[in-house]
Motif scaffolding. Sequence first.
Motif, PDB file in Angstrom:
ATOM      1  N   THR A  46      24.888  42.763 -30.705  1.00 13.41           N
ATOM      2  CA  THR A  46      25.449  44.014 -30.190  1.00 13.41           C
ATOM      3  C   THR A  46      26.663  43.755 -29.323  1.00 13.41           C
ATOM      4  O   THR A  46      27.710  44.411 -29.445  1.00 13.41           O
ATOM      5  N   ARG A  47      26.552  42.765 -28.417  1.00 14.15           N
ATOM      6  CA  ARG A  47      27.671  42.443 -27.540  1.00 14.15           C
ATOM      7  C   ARG A  47      28.859  41.913 -28.334  1.00 14.15           C
ATOM      8  O   ARG A  47      30.013  42.239 -28.052  1.00 14.15           O
ATOM      9  N   SER A  48      28.579  41.091 -29.367  1.00 15.97           N
ATOM     10  CA  SER A  48      29.661  40.541 -30.184  1.00 15.97           C
ATOM     11  C   SER A  48      30.423  41.648 -30.906  1.00 15.97           C
ATOM     12  O   SER A  48      31.660  41.615 -30.989  1.00 15.97           O
ATOM     13  N   ALA A  49      29.702  42.634 -31.402  1.00 17.00           N
ATOM     14  CA  ALA A  49      30.357  43.742 -32.097  1.00 17.00           C
ATOM     15  C   ALA A  49      31.222  44.553 -31.148  1.00 17.00           C
ATOM     16  O   ALA A  49      32.351  44.944 -31.492  1.00 17.00           O
ATOM     17  N   GLU A  50      30.723  44.789 -29.940  1.00 18.65           N
ATOM     18  CA  GLU A  50      31.495  45.544 -28.958  1.00 18.65           C
ATOM     19  C   GLU A  50      32.706  44.748 -28.497  1.00 18.65           C
ATOM     20  O   GLU A  50      33.800  45.308 -28.324  1.00 18.65           O
ATOM     21  N   LEU A  51      32.538  43.436 -28.296  1.00 19.66           N
ATOM     22  CA  LEU A  51      33.660  42.588 -27.886  1.00 19.66           C
ATOM     23  C   LEU A  51      34.731  42.572 -28.967  1.00 19.66           C
ATOM     24  O   LEU A  51      35.932  42.659 -28.668  1.00 19.66           O
ATOM     25  N   ASN A  52      34.319  42.485 -30.206  1.00 26.20           N
ATOM     26  CA  ASN A  52      35.275  42.488 -31.307  1.00 26.20           C
ATOM     27  C   ASN A  52      36.066  43.796 -31.339  1.00 26.20           C
ATOM     28  O   ASN A  52      37.290  43.795 -31.504  1.00 26.20           O
ATOM     29  N   ARG A  53      35.374  44.913 -31.145  1.00 28.92           N
ATOM     30  CA  ARG A  53      36.046  46.216 -31.153  1.00 28.92           C
ATOM     31  C   ARG A  53      37.066  46.315 -30.011  1.00 28.92           C
ATOM     32  O   ARG A  53      38.206  46.746 -30.212  1.00 28.92           O
ATOM     33  N   LEU A  54      36.653  45.906 -28.815  1.00 29.60           N
ATOM     34  CA  LEU A  54      37.529  46.030 -27.642  1.00 29.60           C
ATOM     35  C   LEU A  54      38.710  45.068 -27.711  1.00 29.60           C
ATOM     36  O   LEU A  54      39.832  45.430 -27.341  1.00 29.60           O
ATOM     37  N   THR A  55      38.472  43.843 -28.176  1.00 31.34           N
ATOM     38  CA  THR A  55      39.579  42.881 -28.238  1.00 31.34           C
ATOM     39  C   THR A  55      40.613  43.289 -29.283  1.00 31.34           C
ATOM     40  O   THR A  55      41.817  43.101 -29.070  1.00 31.34           O
ATOM     41  N   GLN A  56      40.167  43.841 -30.398  1.00 33.07           N
ATOM     42  CA  GLN A  56      41.126  44.279 -31.418  1.00 33.07           C
ATOM     43  C   GLN A  56      41.968  45.449 -30.901  1.00 33.07           C
ATOM     44  O   GLN A  56      43.179  45.521 -31.133  1.00 33.07           O
ATOM     45  N   ALA A  57      41.325  46.366 -30.174  1.00 30.51           N
ATOM     46  CA  ALA A  57      42.062  47.489 -29.591  1.00 30.51           C
ATOM     47  C   ALA A  57      43.029  46.991 -28.518  1.00 30.51           C
ATOM     48  O   ALA A  57      44.164  47.478 -28.417  1.00 30.51           O
ATOM     49  N   PHE A  58      42.576  46.017 -27.728  1.00 29.95           N
ATOM     50  CA  PHE A  58      43.422  45.452 -26.679  1.00 29.95           C
ATOM     51  C   PHE A  58      44.604  44.702 -27.295  1.00 29.95           C
ATOM     52  O   PHE A  58      45.746  44.811 -26.816  1.00 29.95           O
ATOM     53  N   ALA A  59      44.335  43.952 -28.354  1.00 26.99           N
ATOM     54  CA  ALA A  59      45.393  43.186 -29.018  1.00 26.99           C
ATOM     55  C   ALA A  59      46.495  44.099 -29.535  1.00 26.99           C
ATOM     56  O   ALA A  59      47.684  43.765 -29.461  1.00 26.99           O
ATOM     57  N   ALA A  60      46.107  45.257 -30.038  1.00 29.65           N
ATOM     58  CA  ALA A  60      47.089  46.190 -30.604  1.00 29.65           C
ATOM     59  C   ALA A  60      48.062  46.699 -29.557  1.00 29.65           C
ATOM     60  O   ALA A  60      49.166  47.157 -29.889  1.00 29.65           O
ATOM     61  N   GLN A  61      47.691  46.593 -28.277  1.00 26.25           N
ATOM     62  CA  GLN A  61      48.549  47.100 -27.199  1.00 26.25           C
ATOM     63  C   GLN A  61      49.397  46.000 -26.551  1.00 26.25           C
ATOM     64  O   GLN A  61      50.149  46.277 -25.616  1.00 26.25           O
ATOM     65  N   GLN A  62      49.266  44.757 -27.045  1.00 30.58           N
ATOM     66  CA  GLN A  62      50.031  43.647 -26.487  1.00 30.58           C
ATOM     67  C   GLN A  62      51.451  43.629 -27.046  1.00 30.58           C
ATOM     68  O   GLN A  62      51.647  43.804 -28.246  1.00 30.58           O
ATOM     69  N   THR A  63      52.423  43.414 -26.167  1.00 32.90           N
ATOM     70  CA  THR A  63      53.819  43.339 -26.602  1.00 32.90           C
ATOM     71  C   THR A  63      54.216  41.915 -26.987  1.00 32.90           C
ATOM     72  O   THR A  63      55.104  41.726 -27.807  1.00 32.90           O
ATOM     73  N   ALA A  70      42.331  36.746 -32.441  1.00 29.02           N
ATOM     74  CA  ALA A  70      41.551  35.596 -32.911  1.00 29.02           C
ATOM     75  C   ALA A  70      40.372  35.269 -32.010  1.00 29.02           C
ATOM     76  O   ALA A  70      39.578  34.373 -32.344  1.00 29.02           O
ATOM     77  N   LEU A  71      40.223  35.963 -30.889  1.00 23.37           N
ATOM     78  CA  LEU A  71      39.164  35.626 -29.930  1.00 23.37           C
ATOM     79  C   LEU A  71      37.771  35.580 -30.558  1.00 23.37           C
ATOM     80  O   LEU A  71      36.996  34.652 -30.281  1.00 23.37           O
ATOM     81  N   PRO A  72      37.397  36.557 -31.405  1.00 19.99           N
ATOM     82  CA  PRO A  72      36.055  36.489 -32.002  1.00 19.99           C
ATOM     83  C   PRO A  72      35.819  35.211 -32.807  1.00 19.99           C
ATOM     84  O   PRO A  72      34.672  34.769 -32.954  1.00 19.99           O
ATOM     85  N   GLN A  73      36.889  34.599 -33.327  1.00 20.44           N
ATOM     86  CA  GLN A  73      36.754  33.344 -34.051  1.00 20.44           C
ATOM     87  C   GLN A  73      36.801  32.136 -33.111  1.00 20.44           C
ATOM     88  O   GLN A  73      36.321  31.049 -33.460  1.00 20.44           O
ATOM     89  N   CYS A  74      37.376  32.318 -31.928  1.00 22.52           N
ATOM     90  CA  CYS A  74      37.469  31.214 -30.970  1.00 22.52           C
ATOM     91  C   CYS A  74      36.174  31.022 -30.188  1.00 22.52           C
ATOM     92  O   CYS A  74      35.804  29.888 -29.859  1.00 22.52           O
ATOM     93  N   LEU A  75      35.487  32.108 -29.890  1.00 21.52           N
ATOM     94  CA  LEU A  75      34.258  32.009 -29.102  1.00 21.52           C
ATOM     95  C   LEU A  75      33.201  31.088 -29.733  1.00 21.52           C
ATOM     96  O   LEU A  75      32.594  30.279 -29.023  1.00 21.52           O
ATOM     97  N   PRO A  76      32.967  31.179 -31.048  1.00 24.92           N
ATOM     98  CA  PRO A  76      31.955  30.286 -31.647  1.00 24.92           C
ATOM     99  C   PRO A  76      32.299  28.807 -31.534  1.00 24.92           C
ATOM    100  O   PRO A  76      31.419  27.959 -31.673  1.00 24.92           O
ATOM    101  N   LEU A  77      33.585  28.483 -31.293  1.00 26.98           N
ATOM    102  CA  LEU A  77      33.963  27.077 -31.157  1.00 26.98           C
ATOM    103  C   LEU A  77      33.219  26.417 -30.007  1.00 26.98           C
ATOM    104  O   LEU A  77      32.951  25.213 -30.030  1.00 26.98           O
ATOM    105  N   LEU A  78      32.901  27.201 -28.999  1.00 30.98           N
ATOM    106  CA  LEU A  78      32.195  26.668 -27.840  1.00 30.98           C
ATOM    107  C   LEU A  78      30.862  26.045 -28.259  1.00 30.98           C
ATOM    108  O   LEU A  78      30.438  25.023 -27.701  1.00 30.98           O
ATOM    109  N   HIS A  79      30.223  26.633 -29.266  1.00 26.97           N
ATOM    110  CA  HIS A  79      28.905  26.156 -29.701  1.00 26.97           C
ATOM    111  C   HIS A  79      28.999  24.885 -30.550  1.00 26.97           C
ATOM    112  O   HIS A  79      27.964  24.290 -30.882  1.00 26.97           O
ATOM    113  N   THR A  80      30.213  24.465 -30.888  1.00 26.00           N
ATOM    114  CA  THR A  80      30.378  23.216 -31.645  1.00 26.00           C
ATOM    115  C   THR A  80      30.381  21.997 -30.731  1.00 26.00           C
ATOM    116  O   THR A  80      30.320  20.863 -31.210  1.00 26.00           O
TER     117      THR A  80
END
Length: 369
Positions: free
Chosen positions: A88-105, A115-125
């Motif tokens: 649940t948290r991952s889905a919400e984080l993905n939604r918020l980060t994509q919306a936030f990314a769209a507002q970056q100049t 790319a954050l949702p793909q970077c977070l799992p790297l920690l578990h490696t």
Amino acid sequence: MLKHPLFSQRQHPGLNAEQRKLLRQVSRSFDLSIRLLPAALQAPVAIGYLLARATDTVADTTALPLPERQVLLTLMSQSIDSSQAHTTRSAELNRLTQAFAAQQTDPHERALMKALPQCLPLLHTLTEADQASVRQVLRHITRGQHLDMTRFGSGLQALQTEAELAHYTWLVAGCVGEFWTELCGRHLPGYSLLPQAEMMRIGREYGMGLQRLNIIRDAGADLADGRCYWPVETLAQAGLTPAMLAQAAHIGHYSENTSGHDTGHADTLHALNPLYTQWLDHTQTQLADGMRYALALKPLRLRLASALPALIGARTVALLRQAGPAALQQRVKMPRHEVRALLWRIALGLGSAAVLQREFLQLSGQPQP
């Protein structure tokens, strides 16, 4: 990248091509340091840096509403700190980060947030010990970022005391020196000529010095965003206030009809000069700790990776001294061609401790021994 074997490129273990590209884009100079690291250190440092850079982007995007940034940073912190996936948290984080990314100049920061949702799992490696180290350092960093967002709301705000400044520089950078040292002790037994406790101490000072340098260099831009990291109690010793600094940097709000306007700003910069010099002296001392740290390292590439920020920092301090308090009104940075020339001199000197020490003194504008 310099075409010399000493600075030959290494791939970051654990990162794919797109993630390596992101790392280069969001930090060209630190990316070089990471590439110089022994393989065992590259993954935890690179992954920790990417995640810290993402949280920093959220904290620093002052154009977006504070509540939105606080919610997103909290969710990012929780996701980083968790050793288990939370759907649940991952889905919400993905939604918020994509919306936030769209507002970056900035296109690179936009790509990083996407790319954050793909970077977070790297920690578990990483190994469990390295995961714990990355989580601990990011816990400190995000704590500093949360404090920043709380302190600096609407209008011009400032730190109050030198103790607050020291605590902040430890939270966002001094802890990184400790993290780096902890990883070295874990993966490279006998890596240093100094005891581990002393390396932790000067590593912490090194990180804090690099952050103080960022604060001095970026003071004008920070004042424009309503943030003054120079403590009120210290400015008061010179009869100054954060508002006076903002006005002197031509970014405050004041009446265009004020008599003696330009003279007043010149007087402010003149009054700031002794404090400005003291801050640079303090920063230089901490960078000298950083060089002592680097020169104590036995592995050559690790020594170079650790020395580069101090060398670039020493030249930046010298440029800030030349500019004086007028640096509030301009961007001071070591030119890229000077960085390349520095790398060639280090390469020709085979990265020896004597060469690095000589470069530090020369870049600092200090007399040679």
